[in-house]
Design an enzyme around this catalytic site. Sequence first.
Site, PDB file in Angstrom:
ATOM      1  N   ASP A   1      20.401  17.842  22.981  1.00  0.00           N
ATOM      2  CA  ASP A   1      19.104  17.169  23.088  1.00  0.00           C
ATOM      3  C   ASP A   1      18.994  16.403  24.401  1.00  0.00           C
ATOM      4  O   ASP A   1      19.996  15.964  24.961  1.00  0.00           O
ATOM      5  CB  ASP A   1      18.942  16.216  21.885  1.00  0.00           C
ATOM      6  CG  ASP A   1      17.495  15.805  21.677  1.00  0.00           C
ATOM      7  OD1 ASP A   1      16.589  16.442  22.258  1.00  0.00           O
ATOM      8  OD2 ASP A   1      17.269  14.840  20.920  1.00  0.00           O
TER       9      ASP A   1
ATOM     10  N   HIS B   1      15.340  22.285  30.669  1.00  0.00           N
ATOM     11  CA  HIS B   1      15.901  23.375  29.857  1.00  0.00           C
ATOM     12  C   HIS B   1      16.744  24.306  30.725  1.00  0.00           C
ATOM     13  O   HIS B   1      17.809  24.756  30.322  1.00  0.00           O
ATOM     14  CB  HIS B   1      14.775  24.167  29.176  1.00  0.00           C
ATOM     15  CG  HIS B   1      13.971  23.350  28.195  1.00  0.00           C
ATOM     16  ND1 HIS B   1      14.571  22.512  27.288  1.00  0.00           N
ATOM     17  CD2 HIS B   1      12.630  23.232  27.981  1.00  0.00           C
ATOM     18  CE1 HIS B   1      13.632  21.914  26.560  1.00  0.00           C
ATOM     19  NE2 HIS B   1      12.452  22.322  26.968  1.00  0.00           N
TER      20      HIS B   1
ATOM     21  N   LEU C   1      36.573  32.713  21.303  1.00  0.00           N
ATOM     22  CA  LEU C   1      35.631  31.763  20.700  1.00  0.00           C
ATOM     23  C   LEU C   1      34.434  32.486  20.061  1.00  0.00           C
ATOM     24  O   LEU C   1      33.914  33.452  20.620  1.00  0.00           O
ATOM     25  CB  LEU C   1      35.110  30.831  21.800  1.00  0.00           C
ATOM     26  CG  LEU C   1      34.155  29.722  21.367  1.00  0.00           C
ATOM     27  CD1 LEU C   1      34.934  28.540  20.804  1.00  0.00           C
ATOM     28  CD2 LEU C   1      33.296  29.253  22.537  1.00  0.00           C
TER      29      LEU C   1
HETATM   30  C1  IPE Z   1      16.590  19.083  17.838  1.00  0.00           C
HETATM   31  O1  IPE Z   1      16.037  18.427  18.942  1.00  0.00           O
HETATM   32  C2  IPE Z   1      16.484  20.561  18.028  1.00  0.00           C
HETATM   33  C3  IPE Z   1      17.324  21.127  19.075  1.00  0.00           C
HETATM   34  C4  IPE Z   1      18.189  20.472  19.807  1.00  0.00           C
HETATM   35  C5  IPE Z   1      17.175  22.534  19.275  1.00  0.00           C
HETATM   36  P1  IPE Z   1      14.559  17.909  18.907  1.00  0.00           P
HETATM   37  O2  IPE Z   1      14.323  17.222  20.221  1.00  0.00           O
HETATM   38  O3  IPE Z   1      13.610  18.974  18.554  1.00  0.00           O
HETATM   39  O4  IPE Z   1      14.614  16.850  17.723  1.00  0.00           O
HETATM   40  P2  IPE Z   1      13.636  15.690  17.317  1.00  0.00           P
HETATM   41  O5  IPE Z   1      12.281  16.271  17.174  1.00  0.00           O
HETATM   42  O6  IPE Z   1      13.659  14.680  18.421  1.00  0.00           O
HETATM   43  O7  IPE Z   1      14.197  15.141  16.059  1.00  0.00           O
HETATM   44  C1  IPE Z   2      16.544  19.765  23.654  1.00  0.00           C
HETATM   45  O1  IPE Z   2      15.888  18.991  24.595  1.00  0.00           O
HETATM   46  C2  IPE Z   2      16.209  21.232  23.762  1.00  0.00           C
HETATM   47  C3  IPE Z   2      15.319  21.745  22.710  1.00  0.00           C
HETATM   48  C4  IPE Z   2      14.939  21.093  21.643  1.00  0.00           C
HETATM   49  C5  IPE Z   2      14.857  23.106  22.864  1.00  0.00           C
HETATM   50  P1  IPE Z   2      14.441  18.454  24.337  1.00  0.00           P
HETATM   51  O2  IPE Z   2      13.464  19.468  24.831  1.00  0.00           O
HETATM   52  O3  IPE Z   2      14.246  18.028  22.938  1.00  0.00           O
HETATM   53  O4  IPE Z   2      14.385  17.178  25.301  1.00  0.00           O
HETATM   54  P2  IPE Z   2      13.858  15.728  24.948  1.00  0.00           P
HETATM   55  O5  IPE Z   2      14.509  15.310  23.657  1.00  0.00           O
HETATM   56  O6  IPE Z   2      12.369  15.832  24.802  1.00  0.00           O
HETATM   57  O7  IPE Z   2      14.267  14.897  26.105  1.00  0.00           O
HETATM   58 MG    MG Z   3      14.574  16.339  21.900  1.00  0.00          MG
END
Ligand code: IPE
Ligand code: IPE
Ligand code: MG
Length: 246
Positions: free
Chosen positions: A20, A37, A130
């Site tokens: 995240d 990303h 892995l």
């Molecule tokens: C969780 O992250 C999903 C992934 C890392 C793929 P999100 O950024 O979507 O989670 P929330 O919405 O903050 O809980």
């Molecule tokens: C995690 O990073 C990747 C996915 C959920 C695909 P985020 O896109 O949730 O990034 P933040 O949490 O908004 O910074």
């Molecule tokens: Mg996120």
Amino acid sequence: MSDIHIDPDRVPKHIAIIMDGNGRWAKKQGNIRLVGHKFGVGSVRKITEAAARIGARYLTLYAFSTENWNRPAAEVEGLMKLLSSTIESELSSLLKNNVRLCVVGDGRLPQTLKDKLQRAVEQTSSNTGLTLTLALSYSGRWEITEAARQIALEVQSGTLDPQNVDSQCLAAHMPMSFLPDPELLIRTSGEYRISNFMIWQTAYSEFYFTDTLWPDFDEEQLLLAIADYQKRERRFGQTSEQISSK
Ligand code: IPE
Ligand code: IPE
Ligand code: MG
């Protein structure tokens, strides 16, 4: 190299990660979320190699949740394209590093991406290093619901006696049943929640939270998480005395 010491005999066999913070990482530098990303893919590569080198057997990465479909269409489309190009560009290194790729999710992905994933899964299926599992269009509630549906079908067709539906039976019907439960779950970016990831399998996992945003998460950060995990006593409901007398 880092000087973080970990015990090679007590490396978690299965590490699961909620990757995240990509969006915030990009925003901090004045970039659009997709840039985060893209850099996040670099962390995936580094952590996959590091996990294998350290001796973990399974690495499971939360790459896209069922809830992530609710993001703006442009971000979803960008992520699907990025996944597609990443599978293509990384396949040779998966093969070279003896990594077996697996994918778990509800299958609600663009057909071309599904085909590419399927090919990569097949081409790496006999690798013995892995096991890298991508949770894609995945959620824990989807997975448990799926197991319940399968069980209902077997009961209906008479191949399963409802008396035999226990926790082991449920676990065996989960789409992730080919994986052992993760000993360690890591979440980056300073959020303290599970966001619908592996809610069945993490019942007794050790959780590790770090403020580091996913694109900045590297081998040293992984070693810190493992070192922290190794300091913990896993009691599984027993007392400390019971555990230390083993
Ligand atoms: C969780 O992250 C999903 C992934 C890392 C793929 P999100 O950024 O979507 O989670 P929330 O919405 O903050 O809980
Ligand atoms: C995690 O990073 C990747 C996915 C959920 C695909 P985020 O896109 O949730 O990034 P933040 O949490 O908004 O910074
Ligand atoms: Mg996120």
